[in-house]
Each structure stands twice: as structure tokens, then as C-alpha cells.
Design a protein around this motif. Structure first.
Motif, PDB file in Angstrom:
ATOM      1  N   LEU A  40       0.824  -1.202   0.000  1.00  0.00           N
ATOM      2  CA  LEU A  40       0.000   0.000   0.000  1.00  0.00           C
ATOM      3  C   LEU A  40       0.862   1.258   0.000  1.00  0.00           C
ATOM      4  O   LEU A  40       0.632   2.200  -0.757  1.00  0.00           O
ATOM      5  N   LEU A  41       1.890   1.246   0.846  1.00  0.00           N
ATOM      6  CA  LEU A  41       2.804   2.388   0.942  1.00  0.00           C
ATOM      7  C   LEU A  41       3.458   2.666  -0.393  1.00  0.00           C
ATOM      8  O   LEU A  41       3.534   3.812  -0.854  1.00  0.00           O
ATOM      9  N   MET A  42       3.887   1.591  -1.024  1.00  0.00           N
ATOM     10  CA  MET A  42       4.605   1.759  -2.273  1.00  0.00           C
ATOM     11  C   MET A  42       3.689   2.332  -3.353  1.00  0.00           C
ATOM     12  O   MET A  42       4.055   3.271  -4.061  1.00  0.00           O
ATOM     13  N   VAL A  43       2.514   1.782  -3.424  1.00  0.00           N
ATOM     14  CA  VAL A  43       1.569   2.265  -4.431  1.00  0.00           C
ATOM     15  C   VAL A  43       1.230   3.729  -4.169  1.00  0.00           C
ATOM     16  O   VAL A  43       1.247   4.566  -5.090  1.00  0.00           O
ATOM     17  N   SER A  44       1.002   4.081  -2.891  1.00  0.00           N
ATOM     18  CA  SER A  44       0.609   5.468  -2.633  1.00  0.00           C
ATOM     19  C   SER A  44       1.757   6.426  -2.905  1.00  0.00           C
ATOM     20  O   SER A  44       1.548   7.529  -3.407  1.00  0.00           O
ATOM     21  N   ALA A  45       2.991   5.995  -2.587  1.00  0.00           N
ATOM     22  CA  ALA A  45       4.134   6.871  -2.877  1.00  0.00           C
ATOM     23  C   ALA A  45       4.218   7.133  -4.375  1.00  0.00           C
ATOM     24  O   ALA A  45       4.448   8.271  -4.812  1.00  0.00           O
ATOM     25  N   ILE A  86       8.527  11.155 -16.503  1.00  0.00           N
ATOM     26  CA  ILE A  86       7.687  10.619 -15.432  1.00  0.00           C
ATOM     27  C   ILE A  86       8.030   9.162 -15.156  1.00  0.00           C
ATOM     28  O   ILE A  86       8.178   8.737 -14.015  1.00  0.00           O
ATOM     29  N   GLY A  87       8.193   8.411 -16.240  1.00  0.00           N
ATOM     30  CA  GLY A  87       8.551   6.992 -16.092  1.00  0.00           C
ATOM     31  C   GLY A  87       9.828   6.816 -15.307  1.00  0.00           C
ATOM     32  O   GLY A  87       9.892   6.025 -14.364  1.00  0.00           O
ATOM     33  N   LYS A  88      10.836   7.613 -15.671  1.00  0.00           N
ATOM     34  CA  LYS A  88      12.128   7.501 -14.989  1.00  0.00           C
ATOM     35  C   LYS A  88      11.990   7.855 -13.515  1.00  0.00           C
ATOM     36  O   LYS A  88      12.519   7.169 -12.635  1.00  0.00           O
ATOM     37  N   ASN A  89      11.280   8.978 -13.264  1.00  0.00           N
ATOM     38  CA  ASN A  89      11.142   9.400 -11.872  1.00  0.00           C
ATOM     39  C   ASN A  89      10.369   8.382 -11.037  1.00  0.00           C
ATOM     40  O   ASN A  89      10.742   8.102  -9.901  1.00  0.00           O
ATOM     41  N   LEU A  90       9.311   7.856 -11.636  1.00  0.00           N
ATOM     42  CA  LEU A  90       8.539   6.847 -10.907  1.00  0.00           C
ATOM     43  C   LEU A  90       9.414   5.649 -10.577  1.00  0.00           C
ATOM     44  O   LEU A  90       9.339   5.082  -9.492  1.00  0.00           O
ATOM     45  N   PHE A  91      10.243   5.299 -11.518  1.00  0.00           N
ATOM     46  CA  PHE A  91      11.125   4.163 -11.298  1.00  0.00           C
ATOM     47  C   PHE A  91      12.076   4.424 -10.136  1.00  0.00           C
ATOM     48  O   PHE A  91      12.383   3.543  -9.341  1.00  0.00           O
ATOM     49  N   MET A  92      12.496   5.710 -10.051  1.00  0.00           N
ATOM     50  CA  MET A  92      13.397   6.046  -8.953  1.00  0.00           C
ATOM     51  C   MET A  92      12.677   6.037  -7.612  1.00  0.00           C
ATOM     52  O   MET A  92      13.234   5.579  -6.607  1.00  0.00           O
ATOM     53  N   ILE A  93      11.451   6.544  -7.608  1.00  0.00           N
ATOM     54  CA  ILE A  93      10.661   6.482  -6.369  1.00  0.00           C
ATOM     55  C   ILE A  93      10.506   5.029  -5.942  1.00  0.00           C
ATOM     56  O   ILE A  93      10.684   4.674  -4.785  1.00  0.00           O
ATOM     57  N   PHE A  94      10.223   4.229  -6.948  1.00  0.00           N
ATOM     58  CA  PHE A  94      10.062   2.797  -6.681  1.00  0.00           C
ATOM     59  C   PHE A  94      11.304   2.206  -6.028  1.00  0.00           C
ATOM     60  O   PHE A  94      11.234   1.502  -5.027  1.00  0.00           O
ATOM     61  N   SER A  95      12.471   2.557  -6.591  1.00  0.00           N
ATOM     62  CA  SER A  95      13.671   1.916  -6.039  1.00  0.00           C
ATOM     63  C   SER A  95      13.992   2.446  -4.643  1.00  0.00           C
ATOM     64  O   SER A  95      14.456   1.693  -3.791  1.00  0.00           O
ATOM     65  N   ILE A  96      13.711   3.752  -4.404  1.00  0.00           N
ATOM     66  CA  ILE A  96      13.920   4.254  -3.041  1.00  0.00           C
ATOM     67  C   ILE A  96      13.054   3.470  -2.062  1.00  0.00           C
ATOM     68  O   ILE A  96      13.516   3.006  -1.016  1.00  0.00           O
ATOM     69  N   MET A  97      11.786   3.317  -2.438  1.00  0.00           N
ATOM     70  CA  MET A  97      10.873   2.593  -1.559  1.00  0.00           C
ATOM     71  C   MET A  97      11.366   1.172  -1.301  1.00  0.00           C
ATOM     72  O   MET A  97      11.268   0.656  -0.198  1.00  0.00           O
ATOM     73  N   GLN A  98      11.908   0.560  -2.337  1.00  0.00           N
ATOM     74  CA  GLN A  98      12.405  -0.805  -2.166  1.00  0.00           C
ATOM     75  C   GLN A  98      13.525  -0.863  -1.145  1.00  0.00           C
ATOM     76  O   GLN A  98      13.565  -1.758  -0.310  1.00  0.00           O
ATOM     77  N   TYR A  99      14.442   0.113  -1.227  1.00  0.00           N
ATOM     78  CA  TYR A  99      15.552   0.091  -0.271  1.00  0.00           C
ATOM     79  C   TYR A  99      15.059   0.338   1.138  1.00  0.00           C
ATOM     80  O   TYR A  99      15.572  -0.235   2.100  1.00  0.00           O
ATOM     81  N   VAL A 100      14.062   1.209   1.263  1.00  0.00           N
ATOM     82  CA  VAL A 100      13.493   1.462   2.587  1.00  0.00           C
ATOM     83  C   VAL A 100      12.895   0.166   3.140  1.00  0.00           C
ATOM     84  O   VAL A 100      13.133  -0.215   4.289  1.00  0.00           O
TER      85      VAL A 100
END
Ligand SMILES: Nc1ncnc2c1ncn2[C@@H]1O[C@H](COP(=O)(O)OP(=O)(O)OP(=O)(O)O)[C@@H](O)[C@H]1O
Ligand SMILES: [Mg+2]
Lengths: 312, 553
Positions: free
Chosen positions: B34-39, B57-71
Motif C-alpha cells: 500500500l505504501l509503495m503504491v501510494s508513494a 515521469i517513467g524515470k522518476n517513478l522508477f526512482m521512487i520505486f527503487s527508493i521505496m524498495q531500499y526502505v
């Protein structure tokens, strides 16, 4: 089947097990008795390959516990004094886990588990969660897991502790069944009488040292050669009890004479056929003896006598 | 089915059964998704307000995704393993496992597998989410694949690390606290770095060259340095915590450290060197906005390799009380297993290592063998890269080509192996007398010998021939064959080539090195062999006497 020679364990500077040597013959139920802190659990842990001995040798079925722990584990079933279980796992899954750990092939696994559950009366409960079991049931479950790989030797550390009287009786009949299955059972306890009717031999330890070991007859003969009887003599007239005590104390081989209510208690270090000598003294002095009870030493007394009762 | 049944680790199965049923797992799982999707939705919302181009947008979303993964890796994954072993001990089930003939390796591996399965479920569940970013373009399937490779490798490392912590600490609370401290520290180093690698790759910005410090040009090089190296490093680092955990679970103290030593000597040192060099260089660039020059890299590399050398040294030294295991014994066991058809057991580390490992003496031989294998693999890989794939921009090989000494790689491989052979034999020679000498003194002696005589002597030769400080630093490479790997990541364009002339012209000196190291090593080997036989005979006699006295009784 189990052989200990000079087995020693030192915790820091504390000698927990001190050059322990004895042997357990195959097919016997063997009692390992000692008061709290005698080093029973420590010895058993060394036998169960869980603790490194500081010196000495222990062998189970010919395999040294130190150099060949895998083989020892294969022939030995061990039930610790305290053990835990897993949450969210049913009895069947718990046993299945250990069956897999012992590498029991898939073909025979189910029948093996069934057999063990039947022996320990767990069959009806097999879908119950392990964490919801009572102490007695857990004890049975642990025994069932111990039997899974059909071990020749069972090492049980105070298996009857915490069981109600009924469960104890059931446990005893289970032990007899194991004896019929020709298993060697090594069982520790601090109450000798609890085991006296099922064990073949015992070893009594105290403060890490072996006090006495051998089969039960030998041990009781050993202690009866000490010619020991407990006497209780009831005296009708309370006035004369003091003088009676004096007479008794003067008699040969009487020790530890003391007054308790209307009786005199004493230990008499002679055979029972010499008991009349004490009475003769009293009767000659006109002491009104109303009752004489004698008790030869039972296992409990042996235990009390050989151990000093000091808790280390 | 029955075939697979044999290979199921019972602890793994039990872990899956018990943990997947808990509500806790369900909650953490859903909350993290849920957190990941909302971020990502939030990110998308702001980006669409700014009217960004879709690829961006695609690139940035991908980066948000990877930050969330590391968290999530840092916060959630340690929980799967940081109590795994200590909770067995506190729950009094550990003894049951050991007496059920599960080896320490089985326990650690089973615990790891069950924790890792849970982690993998988290990672896989994020795949549909990352597809959101994929829809906008700007990222390639290859990038997603490689990112997942890094994530999986990194997660494995974190899980194993926490597992080893749980096997070392004595209470659950301490294990949890220690795990999170360690993971937070590591995560605060590694995830920014991985993140910047990604950032670099995605944005051709000012920062573009930050982390591709030694990557240079060519897409293969970029991929190698930016992606393959972290995966490689994470995966090989996993063995260290694995062995720590395994060792700390052994009941008996003898031979406890052998496999750990072998690891440190062969793998750990090399990986550490590469990783530190790589990472320190990145930091430097980040601060200086400029690449480290070649000399700096060499210095750092030399420093790292010195550390690696110390590890290797400690690795080859035996410990007091370590028993040499006789080959006869091992062979007997091996043939037993072979006859019974237990092939897997044959390759079980104990026997595999037993043949070469336990006992510092065999350990020393094993180290040599590993180095040889390592170097051979490298040479083969380089050869394949150049001959089959046409990549010829790595330093190591091009220099040889330019030099005309085509036998150089082989020679340098021999230098490495002979040096390691000599040094590990020396260490094991000392280890036989470790009781008299003492471990610390032995290490000190080796270090001194190494720093004051061997290295300077060797460097002196080099300096004599080529002159200069660099030559001596360069020779640090002979401490570790993994330095070869290091070279392969340096593109030739980053230096003139002149400073490497020592490498090119140095062939004759290496012949001397090989000769001296090998003959000295062989001498020590013979001495060690005699000593180990003697020790074993004594042990055997002792055992026999005990047995006989028992039989009499
Ligand atoms: N890990 C340990 N460290 C230090 N001392 C220990 C350790 N384990 C046991 N001891 C000591 O060794 C002695 C023997 O302990 P052990 O548990 O073997 O006794 P026991 O005969 O099993 O007693 P009980 O009947 O109470 O179970 C005790 O005095 C105990 O304090
Ligand atoms: Mg106890």
C-alpha cells in the motif's frame, strides 16, 4: 550401550561433572539419580552431543559423542528437561518436521509418524496446534518426536517432572512398552522411588561425582550389609520415656535415638534378628512397650543416605 | 515429487508453514504494498501537475520505486531473520534441532531460505507496481531486470547478515537492536550509492559521471561497473555472515574457524578490495566533482589490498587447538558416502573442505588451490571477453598486448599463486607451533616479515628496474589474485599507459619471484606434512589407548 569414562565438565572454575564413569547395558532402563544441581542435565547434554566435554570419553553404541556426533544422534533419541515448541504448527506438522530432519524417506514417513502418534496416544489430536497443548501432552509429543527415527537409545531428562499422578502411571507403562521394544532407556530423576519399580539399574550422583552405580539388587544389598534398620518404639507411659531413651542410647549399635511424641526413634546398625536385644533391655527395665515398628531401608533411604543432601 | 522431497530443507518448510499463517505477515505485506503504491501515485500526481514529459515521469517513478524498495529492505527484511536463531535458543527448541541431526549448515541455510522466501515475496509483489512506471516509457526491460537482480542480491545479503547476528547474540532484544543498527549503517551507505548509480544511468546530468568512475565508455563497461559489480559483490559477501553463523552454531570448538578462514583468504579479501576501491572512488568523486586520478586509485587499491592481505594472513594461520584431519579419515568417509549413494553429502562442505581444509595445513593448500582457480577463471573470462566478444579496452589485457609479452598473464598468475602458496605455508608452519608462539605473536611475526622483508625486497627489485614509488605500490597486487578483477574494470583511456610500464617490462623479475616463492613454499610444505603426520599418529595412538582400556574394562 552407553559408556562413560572419566567424563568431566568444568564451568569456569566450577566442577559440574567430575570424572564420571559408569556403563549402561543394552536393553535396560537405567535411572540416573541425583539431587538438584548434581550435574545430571550437564552429563546428559554431553551425552546428547550438545555440550563439549572437557575431558574423558562418552560412547553411545560404540560411537564417541565427541568425534562422531552425527552417528550418535542417529542412534539416540533425546528429550530435554525443558523444551519449547513452535507456534502455528500442528502436531502432525511438528512430527513431520522432525521426520524430515531425520531424513526418513517420503515413502515411510507417514507410517512412521502414525506409529509414533499411536504409541503416545496423540493420534486423535494430530490437527491440534502445538502451542495449545498442555504440559503433559507436550511431554508426550516430545517423546513421540524422540521415537521417530527408531533410536536404540533413549535419553530422557526428567521426563516425569510436571506430570500429574495419572500421567505418571501412563508414562510408566509407556516405558515398559519401550523396554519390550528392546530399547535402552537412560532416564534422569531426582526421585528414586518414582523409578524404583521400573528401572533395572541406577547411578546416583552428587555434586558431579558418582556415589554408587549398579543394578538395584546390588545396591540394596550393598546398603543392607551396613545392617541398618529404623526402629520406632511406642511407650505407653510418658513419664518413663526419658529413662527409656537413656537405656536405648546405652545399647550397642544404636545411633541417633530421639524422642518423638510418645515414641522413640532410632537407627539400629544390626540385622533385624538382633532387634530383640534392644527390646530386652527395655523390658528388663520394666518399660511399657506398646508397639514396635521396624523398617528396612527402601530406595528412598538409600538415596538419602548415599547423598549428603547438600545442594551445590 | 519424491525426488524433490529429499531436497526440501525441513526448517525452510517449517518456517513457511508457521510464519505465513501469522497475521503479522499479512499486515506487513499489505501495508508495504500500500505504501509503495501510494508513494508512486503521489509522485505521479505532482509530476503531472508540472506537466513533465512522459518518459521523464517513467524515470522518476522508477526512482521512487527503487527508493521505496531500499526502505523496505532496510526496515522489513531484517525482521525476518534477526531473531531466527536466537529465538530457537530462547524458545528451547534449538537442542531439538541439533539432536535431530540437522547440521549447523542445515540450520543456517534453512533459516536463510525461509527468511529469504518471505523477502522474495515482497520483492516479487512489487513487480506489478513497477510496471506502472514502465507504462510511461523512459526505462527499459533490461534496466528493470538488472535492478531486480541488485535488489535480490542485496536483500539476500541483508537477510544473511541479520541471521548471523541472531546466531551470535545471546538475547533476542540485543540481536534485534544489533541487526537494525548494522542494517541502518549499511543501508545508509549502500542504498544511496545504488540509487545514484541508477540516477546516473537514467539522467544524463551533471552527475552523470559520478559513479561511473572507473566505468569509462562502452555500454558493456557501464553495465559491468554499475550493475554487475554490486550483484557480484553482494552475492559473494553473503558467505561471510553465512560462515559466521555456521561457525557459531557448532557444538564443539575444534575446526570451528576453518571455513571462515578459507573464505577470508580467498574471497573476502578480494571482494573487500574491489568494493572499497570502487566505493571510495565514488565518494571522492562525489565530493570533488572530479574523477580520482589514476595514482589515487592505485593508492586506495594498495591500501585495500593491504587490509585484504591481513585478512588473508589471519586466514591462513591456524588456531590453537585445531586438529589436523587425516586424509585417510576423510577418504574413508567419502567412500562410505559414495557407496551409499549420498552424492550430496560428498559435496557437503565438511567433507569437501575436509579433504583440503580442516587443520591449518590442509587449509593452506586449499587456499593456494583456490587462488589458482580464481586466477584461471579470470584469465579465461578475459580471454573470452576479448576473443569472443571483442571487448579489448580493459587495462589488464591491453597492456600485455602492447608490451608484446603475451605470456605475461600466465606469469603473473603464477606469481600470485606462488606467493600465496608460500605465505599460507608459512602461516600454517607457524600454526603448528601456535600454542608455543601464541596467535597474536604469530600474526605480528608474519606481518613484520611481510612488510619489512618480503614486500620491500620485491618492491626493491621492481624499483631497481623501473624506479619510483608506484612500482612498489603496484606490487601489492600480488597479495591477492582478486586484484586482477580490479584491473579489468579500469578502462585504458584513464591513464596514459606510461605508469604501467613497470607492469609491461617486469617479466624477468617475476620469474625470480615465482622460483623463490615456490621453492620456499615447497620446503615449508614438506615440513608441514611431516609435522601433521606426526601429530595425527599421536592422536591416533591416544584414541587407540583409550579404546583398549575401555575394552578391558
Ligand atoms: N552453563 C552453565 N554455566 C555455569 N554453570 C552451570 C551451567 N550449567 C549448569 N551449571 C551448574 O552445574 C551444576 C549442575 O547443573 P545441572 O543442571 O547439570 O544439575 P541437575 O542435576 O540437572 O539439577 P536439576 O535436578 O536441578 O535439574 C549446577 O550447580 C549449575 O549451577
Ligand atoms: Mg536437570
Amino acid at each position: 550401550m552407553i559408556l562413560l569414562k572419566d567424563l568431566t565438565k568444568i564451568f569456569g572454575s566450577f566442577l559440574a561433572v567430575d570424572h564420571l564413569s559408569f556403563e549402561v547395558p543394552a536393553g535396560e532402563i537405567f535411572g540416573f539419580i541425583g539431587p538438584n544441581g548434581a550435574g545430571k542435565t550437564t552429563t546428559i547434554k554431553m551425552l546428547a552431543t550438545l555440550l563439549q566435554p572437557d575431558s574423558g570419553v562418552a560412547r553411545i553404541d560404540g560411537h564417541c559423542v565427541y568425534t562422531d556426533p552425527e552417528k550418535v544422534r542417529q542412534v539416540m533419541g533425546y528429550m530435554p528437561d525443558y523444551f519449547g515448541t513452535y507456534d502455528n504448527v500442528t502436531i502432525h506438522e511438528f512430527l513431520d518436521f522432525f521426520a524430515r530432519a531425520y531424513r526418513i524417506p517420503a515413502k515411510t514417513r507417514q507410517s512412521t509418524i502414525d506409529g509414533c502418534m499411536e504409541l503416545t496416544d496423540l493420534k486423535k489430536l494430530q490437527t491440534k496446534l502445538v502451542s495449545s497443548l498442555s504440559k503433559g501432552m507436550k511431554q508426550r509429543l516430545c517423546l513421540a518426536k524422540t521415537l521417530l527415527h527408531n533410536p536404540k537409545v533413549l535419553i530422557l531428562d526428567e521426563p516425569a517432572a510436571g506430570l500429574d499422578p495419572r500421567a505418571r502411571i501412563e508414562f510408566r507403562s509407556l516405558l515398559k512398552e519401550l523396554r519390550n521394544m528392546k530399547k535402552t532407556v537412560f532416564i534422569s530423576s531426582h526421585i528414586l522411588t518414582e523409578l524404583s519399580d521400573i528401572v533395572d539399574s541406577v547411578a546416583i550422583v552428587e555434586k558431579g561425582r558418582l556415589v554408587v552405580s549398579g543394578d538395584l539388587q546390588t545396591i540394596s544389598r550393598l546398603s543392607s550389609t551396613q545392617n541398618h534398620i529404623d526402629l520406632r518404639i511406642r511407650i505407653h507411659d510418658k513419664e518413663q520415656i526419658e529413662s527409656a531413651l537413656g537405656i536405648v542410647q546405652q545399647t550397642e549399635n544404636v545411633v541417633n535415638a530421639r524422642v518423638e511424641n510418645d515414641s522413640i526413634l532410632m537407627e539400629y546398625n544390626e540385622e533385624i534378628d538382633k532387634m530383640y536385644l534392644v527390646l530386652k533391655q527395655l523390658v528388663n527395665a520394666d518399660i511399657p512397650v506398646t508397639e514396635v515398628t521396624s523398617s528396612q531401608s527402601n530406595l528412598e533411604d538409600i538415596f538419602m543416605r548415599v547423598t549428603q543432601g547438600e545442594v551445590s | 515429487m519424491e525426488f524433490f522431497d529429499r531436497y526440501i530443507n525441513p526448517i525452510h518448510l517449517l518456517g513457511l508453514r508457521s510464519y505465513l499463517r501469522t497475521k503479522r505477515f499479512l499486515y506487513t505485506f499489505n501495508i508495504s504494498v500500500l505504501l509503495m503504491v501510494s508513494a508512486m501515485l503521489l509522485g505521479f500526481f505532482f509530476m503531472s501537475i508540472e506537466r513533465m514529459p512522459t518518459a521523464q515521469i517513467g524515470k522518476n517513478l522508477f526512482m521512487i520505486f527503487s527508493i521505496m524498495q531500499y526502505v523496505i529492505i532496510g526496515l522489513v527484511f531484517p525482521a525476518f531473520s534477526c531473531t531466527a536463531i536466537i529465538s530457537e535458543k530462547e524458545g528451547k527448541t534449538y537442542d531439538l534441532l541439533v539432536t535431530a541431526n540437522l547440521s549447523s549448515g542445515d540450520i543456517v541455510w534453512g533459516k536463510f531460505l525461509s527468511a529469504y522466501t518471505h523477502s522474495a515475496m515482497f520483492l516479487i509483489s512489487s513487480l506489478p507496481i513497477v510496471m506502472m512506471a514502465f507504462l510511461f516509457g523512459g526505462i527499459t526491460p533490461a534496466l528493470i531486470m538488472i535492478t531486480y537482480a541488485i535488489l535480490f542480491a542485496y536483500a539476500a545479503l541483508i537477510v544473511m547478515l541479520c541471521l548471523s547476528i541472531s546466531s551470535v547474540y545471546k538475547t533476542i532484544t540485543r540481536a534485534i537492536i544489533a541487526s537494525y543498527i548494522v542494517v541502518i549503517i549499511i543501508n545508509s551507505f549502500i542504498s544511496p550509492m545504488l540509487f545514484f548509480l541508477l540516477y546516473d544511468y537514467l539522467h544524463d546530468s551533471e552527475l552523470a559521471r559520478f559513479f561511473i568512475a572507473i566505468g569509462g565508455y562502452g555500454s558493456l563497461n557501464v553495465f559491468l561497473t554499475v550493475y554487475i559489480v554490486p550483484v557480484f559483490v553482494f552475492l559473494s559477501l553473503i558467505f561471510a555472515p553465512y560462515l559466521v553463523a555456521k561457525n557459531s552454531l557448532r557444538t564443539y570448538a575444534n575446526n570451528r574457524s576453518t571455513s571462515l578462514k578459507v573464505y577470508f583468504t580467498c574471497v573476502g579479501s578480494g571482494i573487500l578490495a574491489i568494493f572499497l576501491t570502487y566505493y571510495i572512488n565514488s565518494i571522492y568523486m562525489f565530493i570533488g566533482i572530479q574523477q580520482l586520478d589514476y595514482e589515487m586509485i592505485m593508492m586506495v587499491g594498495g591500501f585495500c589490498l593491504a587490509i585484504a592481505g591481513i585478512f588473508g594472513l589471519i586466514g591462513s594461520l591456524g588456531f590453537a587447538g585445531e586438529n589436523p584431519v587425516p586424509e585417510r579419515f576423510v577418504m574413508k568417509r567419502l567412500s562410505e558416502h559414495l557407496k551409499a549413494g549420498r552424492i550430496r553429502r560428498v559435496f557437503a562442505s565438511k567433507f569437501f573442505l575436509g579433504l583440503l581444509g580442516p587443520g591449518s595445513y590442509r587449509g593452506a593448500r586449499f587456499v593456494t588451490l583456490m587462488c589458482f582457480g580464481w586466477t584461471a577463471i579470470y584469465l579465461l573470462a578475459t580471454w573470452l571477453l576479448i576473443e569472443k566478444f571483442g571487448v579489448n579496452n580493459t587495462v589488464f589485457w591491453r597492456n600485455y598486448e602492447a608490451s608484446g609479452y603475451m605470456e605475461y598473464p600466465i606469469i603473473s598468475a603464477f606469481v600470485v599463486v606462488s606467493f600465496v602458496y608460500f605465505f599460507s605455508m608459512l602461516a600454517s608452519f607457524l600454526s603448528f607451533r601456535i600454542r608455543q608462539i601464541g596467535f597474536r605473536r604469530a600474526v605480528l611475526f608474519c606481518m613484520l616479515l611481510f612488510l619489512t622483508i618480503l614486500l620491500p625486497l620485491y618492491s626493491l627489485f621492481s624499483m631497481e628496474v623501473y624506479g619510483g614509488f608506484h612500482a612498489s605500490i603496484l606490487n601489492f597486487q600480488y597479495l591477492s589474485p582478486s586484484m586482477c578483477f580490479f584491473w579489468s574494470f579500469i578502462p585504458i583511456s584513464q591513464f596514459g599507459g606510461s605508469k604501467f610500464s613497470c607492469l609491461i617490462d617486469g617479466v624477468p623479475i617475476h620469474y625470480i619471484g615465482i622460483g623463490v616463492y615456490f621453492s620456499l613454499g615447497f620446503l615449508l610444505d614438506l615440513l608441514n606434512y611431516r609435522r601433521s603426520r606426526k601429530m595425527w599418529n599421536e592422536l591416533e595412538k591416544e584414541e587407540k589407548e583409550i579404546l583398549e582400556s575401555m575394552d578391558k574394562k
